[in-house]
Scaffold this motif. Structure first.
Motif, mmCIF file in Angstrom:
data_model
loop_
_atom_site.group_PDB
_atom_site.id
_atom_site.type_symbol
_atom_site.label_atom_id
_atom_site.label_comp_id
_atom_site.label_asym_id
_atom_site.label_seq_id
_atom_site.Cartn_x
_atom_site.Cartn_y
_atom_site.Cartn_z
ATOM 1 N N GLN A 158 21.363 -13.420 59.819
ATOM 2 C CA GLN A 158 21.676 -12.567 58.507
ATOM 3 C C GLN A 158 20.170 -11.918 58.088
ATOM 4 O O GLN A 158 20.038 -10.792 57.773
ATOM 5 N N LEU A 159 19.357 -12.994 57.939
ATOM 6 C CA LEU A 159 17.941 -12.702 57.382
ATOM 7 C C LEU A 159 16.932 -11.643 58.603
ATOM 8 O O LEU A 159 16.385 -10.797 58.251
ATOM 9 N N GLU A 160 17.473 -11.720 59.798
ATOM 10 C CA GLU A 160 16.680 -11.068 60.826
ATOM 11 C C GLU A 160 17.503 -9.483 60.680
ATOM 12 O O GLU A 160 16.594 -8.576 60.903
ATOM 13 N N ALA A 161 18.619 -9.434 60.305
ATOM 14 C CA ALA A 161 19.253 -8.123 60.263
ATOM 15 C C ALA A 161 18.723 -7.625 58.841
ATOM 16 O O ALA A 161 18.275 -6.289 58.845
ATOM 17 N N LEU A 162 18.369 -8.459 57.806
ATOM 18 C CA LEU A 162 17.721 -7.978 56.711
ATOM 19 C C LEU A 162 16.370 -7.317 56.966
ATOM 20 O O LEU A 162 16.093 -6.272 56.554
ATOM 21 N N ASP B 77 5.477 -18.374 60.352
ATOM 22 C CA ASP B 77 6.194 -18.853 58.760
ATOM 23 C C ASP B 77 7.329 -17.694 58.394
ATOM 24 O O ASP B 77 6.994 -16.956 57.558
ATOM 25 N N LEU B 78 8.318 -17.744 59.262
ATOM 26 C CA LEU B 78 9.551 -16.767 58.915
ATOM 27 C C LEU B 78 9.988 -17.020 57.675
ATOM 28 O O LEU B 78 10.433 -16.147 57.008
ATOM 29 N N SER B 79 10.188 -18.074 57.107
ATOM 30 C CA SER B 79 10.931 -18.409 55.997
ATOM 31 C C SER B 79 10.098 -17.878 54.806
ATOM 32 O O SER B 79 10.482 -17.067 53.895
ATOM 33 N N GLY B 80 8.647 -17.673 54.817
ATOM 34 C CA GLY B 80 7.743 -16.975 53.951
ATOM 35 C C GLY B 80 8.031 -15.480 53.969
ATOM 36 O O GLY B 80 8.022 -15.108 52.858
ATOM 37 N N LEU B 81 8.060 -14.976 55.134
ATOM 38 C CA LEU B 81 8.238 -13.623 55.425
ATOM 39 C C LEU B 81 9.776 -13.136 54.807
ATOM 40 O O LEU B 81 9.690 -12.377 54.120
ATOM 41 N N SER C 186 23.165 -6.371 54.070
ATOM 42 C CA SER C 186 22.476 -7.259 54.691
ATOM 43 C C SER C 186 22.048 -8.062 53.468
ATOM 44 O O SER C 186 21.945 -9.288 53.470
ATOM 45 N N PHE C 187 21.257 -7.548 52.523
ATOM 46 C CA PHE C 187 21.013 -8.214 51.293
ATOM 47 C C PHE C 187 22.013 -9.213 50.501
ATOM 48 O O PHE C 187 21.645 -10.197 50.249
ATOM 49 N N ASP C 188 23.279 -8.572 50.278
ATOM 50 C CA ASP C 188 24.076 -9.259 49.836
ATOM 51 C C ASP C 188 24.745 -10.356 50.564
ATOM 52 O O ASP C 188 25.338 -11.430 49.948
ATOM 53 N N LYS C 189 24.616 -10.409 52.034
ATOM 54 C CA LYS C 189 24.941 -11.434 52.777
ATOM 55 C C LYS C 189 24.094 -12.437 53.084
ATOM 56 O O LYS C 189 24.321 -13.377 53.716
ATOM 57 N N SER C 190 22.800 -12.251 52.876
ATOM 58 C CA SER C 190 21.748 -13.022 53.209
ATOM 59 C C SER C 190 21.739 -14.233 52.102
ATOM 60 O O SER C 190 21.921 -14.092 50.999
ATOM 61 N N PRO C 191 21.143 -15.223 52.766
ATOM 62 C CA PRO C 191 20.994 -16.569 51.831
ATOM 63 C C PRO C 191 19.986 -16.473 50.942
ATOM 64 O O PRO C 191 18.925 -15.511 51.200
ATOM 65 N N LEU C 192 19.713 -17.110 49.923
ATOM 66 C CA LEU C 192 18.692 -16.748 48.724
ATOM 67 C C LEU C 192 17.491 -17.694 49.184
ATOM 68 O O LEU C 192 17.608 -18.898 49.837
ATOM 69 N N PRO C 193 16.369 -17.311 48.800
ATOM 70 C CA PRO C 193 15.404 -18.352 49.247
ATOM 71 C C PRO C 193 15.244 -19.398 48.102
ATOM 72 O O PRO C 193 15.860 -19.203 47.168
ATOM 73 N N ASN D 249 20.899 -22.344 58.748
ATOM 74 C CA ASN D 249 21.491 -22.298 59.858
ATOM 75 C C ASN D 249 21.486 -21.205 60.655
ATOM 76 O O ASN D 249 20.821 -20.218 60.171
ATOM 77 N N GLU D 250 21.729 -21.471 62.006
ATOM 78 C CA GLU D 250 21.726 -20.048 62.934
ATOM 79 C C GLU D 250 22.403 -18.418 62.221
ATOM 80 O O GLU D 250 21.497 -17.743 62.294
ATOM 81 N N ASN D 251 23.491 -18.897 61.652
ATOM 82 C CA ASN D 251 24.002 -17.748 61.030
ATOM 83 C C ASN D 251 23.071 -17.050 59.869
ATOM 84 O O ASN D 251 23.090 -15.803 59.718
ATOM 85 N N ASP D 252 22.730 -17.902 58.912
ATOM 86 C CA ASP D 252 21.683 -17.499 57.956
ATOM 87 C C ASP D 252 20.476 -16.881 58.670
ATOM 88 O O ASP D 252 19.942 -15.894 58.227
ATOM 89 N N TRP D 253 19.813 -17.300 59.699
ATOM 90 C CA TRP D 253 18.692 -16.847 60.348
ATOM 91 C C TRP D 253 19.146 -15.385 60.798
ATOM 92 O O TRP D 253 18.433 -14.449 60.857
#
Length: 150
Positions: A45-49, A116-120, A26-33, A39-43
Motif C-alpha cells: 500500500q505504501l509503495e502504491a501511495l 530508510d523507507l519508513s522515513g520516506l 492509496s492514502f486512505d488505505k495506507s497504514p499510519l506512521p 506487514n507485506e500488504n502494508d508495504w
C-alpha cells in the motif's frame, strides 16, 4: 473558435484530478506512521501511495503549472519561475512548499532513501494532504479566474 491552450489546460487539469483520486484512494488505505511493525500488504500500500504521490507531483509541477502559464501567456521557463508565479497566484505560500514536494518526489523516483523507507513513507504520508490541497487551490483559481471547470 477553439483555444488550444485552454483545451490543453483543461485536459491536464482533468488528468490531475484522476491522478488525485487514485492518490486519495492509496492514502486512505495506507497504514499510519510510524512504520515500525509493517506487514507485506502494508508495504504494498505504501509503495502504491509513493508512486501515486510522485505521479501527481510531476503532473502538477511539470504539466499543470506550465499549462496554466501558457494559457496566461507567461514564459514557461525554469521551474523556479513557475513556482514564483504559483506564489503570486496564491496557490502556494512559498516556493519552498513546492520544493519540498519535489524533493520527496525525487527521493521516491531516484530511491535515495532506500535504507530508510519508513522515513520516506512517513514524509509522503505527511505531504499528501499538502499536495491535494495545492491541487484544490489550483481548481479554485481556474474556476474563479478563468471559468474553467471540468
Amino acid at each position: 473558435m477553439s483555444d488550444p491552450a485552454r483545451a490543453h489546460l483543461l485536459e491536464t487539469w482533468q488528468t490531475c484530478q484522476q491522478a488525485a483520486a487514485w492518490l486519495r484512494r492509496s492514502f486512505d488505505k495506507s497504514p499510519l506512521p510510524p512504520y515500525v511493525e509493517v506487514n507485506e500488504n502494508d508495504w504494498d500500500q505504501l509503495e502504491a501511495l509513493s508512486g501515486r504521490f510522485a505521479r501527481l507531483t510531476d503532473l502538477i509541477v511539470h504539466k499543470l503549472l506550465r499549462a496554466l502559464d501558457r494559457y496566461e501567456f507567461e514564459e514557461t521557463g525554469a521551474l523556479l519561475d513557475a513556482a514564483n508565479r504559483a506564489v503570486k497566484r496564491g496557490l502556494i505560500e512559498s516556493t519552498s512548499e513546492l520544493r519540498d514536494l519535489k524533493d520527496i518526489r525525487n527521493e521516491i523516483v531516484h530511491e535515495y532513501a532506500i535504507d530508510d523507507l519508513s522515513g520516506l513513507y512517513a514524509d509522503i504520508y505527511r505531504a499528501t494532504p499538502l499536495l491535494l490541497t495545492l491541487l484544490e487551490r489550483i481548481g479554485v483559481y481556474l474556476e474563479q479566474t478563468h471559468d474553467l471547470q471540468s
